[in-house]
Motif scaffolding. Structure first.
Motif, PDB file in Angstrom:
ATOM      1  N   ARG A  29      18.920  58.993  54.032  1.00 27.75           N
ATOM      2  CA  ARG A  29      19.376  59.337  55.630  1.00 27.75           C
ATOM      3  C   ARG A  29      20.079  58.195  56.077  1.00 27.75           C
ATOM      4  O   ARG A  29      19.801  57.046  55.978  1.00 27.75           O
ATOM      5  CB  ARG A  29      18.233  59.596  56.355  1.00 27.75           C
ATOM      6  CG  ARG A  29      18.483  60.100  57.988  1.00 27.75           C
ATOM      7  CD  ARG A  29      17.258  60.222  58.711  1.00 27.75           C
ATOM      8  NE  ARG A  29      16.619  61.571  58.142  1.00 27.75           N
ATOM      9  CZ  ARG A  29      15.462  61.643  57.633  1.00 27.75           C
ATOM     10  NH1 ARG A  29      14.752  60.786  57.406  1.00 27.75           N
ATOM     11  NH2 ARG A  29      14.863  62.997  57.102  1.00 27.75           N
ATOM     12  N   GLY A  30      21.345  58.512  57.133  1.00 22.93           N
ATOM     13  CA  GLY A  30      22.036  57.635  57.219  1.00 22.93           C
ATOM     14  C   GLY A  30      23.283  57.068  56.487  1.00 22.93           C
ATOM     15  O   GLY A  30      24.170  56.315  56.689  1.00 22.93           O
ATOM     16  N   ARG A  31      23.064  57.369  54.944  1.00 25.05           N
ATOM     17  CA  ARG A  31      24.062  57.062  54.131  1.00 25.05           C
ATOM     18  C   ARG A  31      24.896  58.323  53.629  1.00 25.05           C
ATOM     19  O   ARG A  31      26.171  58.301  53.102  1.00 25.05           O
ATOM     20  CB  ARG A  31      23.472  56.349  52.759  1.00 25.05           C
ATOM     21  CG  ARG A  31      22.766  54.917  53.130  1.00 25.05           C
ATOM     22  CD  ARG A  31      22.214  54.311  52.228  1.00 25.05           C
ATOM     23  NE  ARG A  31      21.322  54.858  51.496  1.00 25.05           N
ATOM     24  CZ  ARG A  31      21.403  55.185  49.930  1.00 25.05           C
ATOM     25  NH1 ARG A  31      22.534  54.625  49.275  1.00 25.05           N
ATOM     26  NH2 ARG A  31      20.514  55.770  49.338  1.00 25.05           N
ATOM     27  N   PHE A  32      24.057  59.579  53.325  1.00 20.17           N
ATOM     28  CA  PHE A  32      24.796  60.741  52.715  1.00 20.17           C
ATOM     29  C   PHE A  32      24.887  61.672  53.915  1.00 20.17           C
ATOM     30  O   PHE A  32      24.110  61.681  54.867  1.00 20.17           O
ATOM     31  CB  PHE A  32      23.691  61.238  51.694  1.00 20.17           C
ATOM     32  CG  PHE A  32      23.459  60.414  50.292  1.00 20.17           C
ATOM     33  CD1 PHE A  32      24.011  59.086  50.136  1.00 20.17           C
ATOM     34  CD2 PHE A  32      22.898  61.262  49.360  1.00 20.17           C
ATOM     35  CE1 PHE A  32      24.105  58.291  49.084  1.00 20.17           C
ATOM     36  CE2 PHE A  32      22.787  60.300  48.197  1.00 20.17           C
ATOM     37  CZ  PHE A  32      23.347  58.976  47.982  1.00 20.17           C
ATOM     38  N   THR A  33      26.046  62.398  53.640  1.00 20.11           N
ATOM     39  CA  THR A  33      26.155  63.464  54.661  1.00 20.11           C
ATOM     40  C   THR A  33      26.616  64.898  53.993  1.00 20.11           C
ATOM     41  O   THR A  33      27.373  64.711  53.034  1.00 20.11           O
ATOM     42  CB  THR A  33      27.615  63.082  55.482  1.00 20.11           C
ATOM     43  OG1 THR A  33      27.374  61.838  56.255  1.00 20.11           O
ATOM     44  CG2 THR A  33      27.649  64.330  56.488  1.00 20.11           C
ATOM     45  N   VAL A  34      25.768  65.911  54.259  1.00 18.51           N
ATOM     46  CA  VAL A  34      25.910  67.049  53.566  1.00 18.51           C
ATOM     47  C   VAL A  34      26.730  68.076  54.586  1.00 18.51           C
ATOM     48  O   VAL A  34      26.644  67.831  55.797  1.00 18.51           O
ATOM     49  CB  VAL A  34      24.581  67.649  53.110  1.00 18.51           C
ATOM     50  CG1 VAL A  34      23.863  68.078  54.556  1.00 18.51           C
ATOM     51  CG2 VAL A  34      24.776  69.041  52.331  1.00 18.51           C
ATOM     52  N   SER A  35      27.419  68.799  54.069  1.00 16.03           N
ATOM     53  CA  SER A  35      28.355  69.785  54.775  1.00 16.03           C
ATOM     54  C   SER A  35      28.634  70.967  53.720  1.00 16.03           C
ATOM     55  O   SER A  35      28.534  71.055  52.558  1.00 16.03           O
ATOM     56  CB  SER A  35      29.595  69.294  55.281  1.00 16.03           C
ATOM     57  OG  SER A  35      30.464  68.772  54.217  1.00 16.03           O
ATOM     58  N   ARG A  36      28.991  72.011  54.423  1.00 15.83           N
ATOM     59  CA  ARG A  36      29.304  73.237  53.680  1.00 15.83           C
ATOM     60  C   ARG A  36      30.822  74.128  54.393  1.00 15.83           C
ATOM     61  O   ARG A  36      30.823  73.788  55.562  1.00 15.83           O
ATOM     62  CB  ARG A  36      28.380  74.311  53.397  1.00 15.83           C
ATOM     63  CG  ARG A  36      27.781  74.696  54.712  1.00 15.83           C
ATOM     64  CD  ARG A  36      26.366  75.491  54.770  1.00 15.83           C
ATOM     65  NE  ARG A  36      26.486  76.926  53.988  1.00 15.83           N
ATOM     66  CZ  ARG A  36      25.581  77.516  53.812  1.00 15.83           C
ATOM     67  NH1 ARG A  36      24.106  77.054  53.896  1.00 15.83           N
ATOM     68  NH2 ARG A  36      25.565  78.598  53.086  1.00 15.83           N
ATOM     69  N   ASP A  37      31.413  74.674  53.533  1.00 18.54           N
ATOM     70  CA  ASP A  37      32.654  75.558  54.192  1.00 18.54           C
ATOM     71  C   ASP A  37      32.536  76.765  53.505  1.00 18.54           C
ATOM     72  O   ASP A  37      32.619  77.062  52.352  1.00 18.54           O
ATOM     73  CB  ASP A  37      33.806  74.680  53.493  1.00 18.54           C
ATOM     74  CG  ASP A  37      34.877  75.620  54.019  1.00 18.54           C
ATOM     75  OD1 ASP A  37      35.011  76.731  54.466  1.00 18.54           O
ATOM     76  OD2 ASP A  37      36.295  74.949  54.235  1.00 18.54           O
TER      77      ASP A  37
END
Length: 115
Positions: free
Chosen positions: A64-72
């Protein structure tokens, strides 16, 4: 049947960044949560981050605070932006639904962080 292909791994120095991609052969729009998992040598596979169809996200405390998840959903792709990487982030990274579906596991992508 959805097939998932992960890419973007590599060797990086501690403090560096990588962006992982997971592309699905079919639609992921109906899968509520899509997640990224990792498995380090000698350790169990763990969920590190997941994202639902409307953008709600979950993270393991270790990232948390270092990784960012996203989706398209239009591209049937899930991303994991990893920053401030640490040697303990070294693992094979996989994407799958959250909770995971047995027949969705792909080959994963290796991430190695050198100190």
């Amino acid at each position: 049947q959805v097939q998932l292909v992960e890419s973007g791994g590599g060797l990086v120095q501690a403090g560096g960044s990588l962006r992982l991609s997971c592309t699905a052969s079919g639609s992921i729009f109906t899968i509520n949560y899509m997640g990224w998992y990792r498995q380090a040598p000698g350790k169990q596979r763990e969920l590190v981050a997941s994202c639902n169809t409307v953008g709600s996200k979950k993270y393991a405390d270790s990232v948390r605070g270092r990784f960012t998840v996203s989706r398209d959903n239009a591209k049937n792709t899930v991303y994991l932006q990893m920053s401030r990487l640490k040697p303990e982030d070294t693992a094979v990274y996989y994407c799958n639904a959250d909770p995971p579906k047995l027949d969705y596991w792909g080959q994963g992508t290796q991430v190695t962080v050198s100190s």
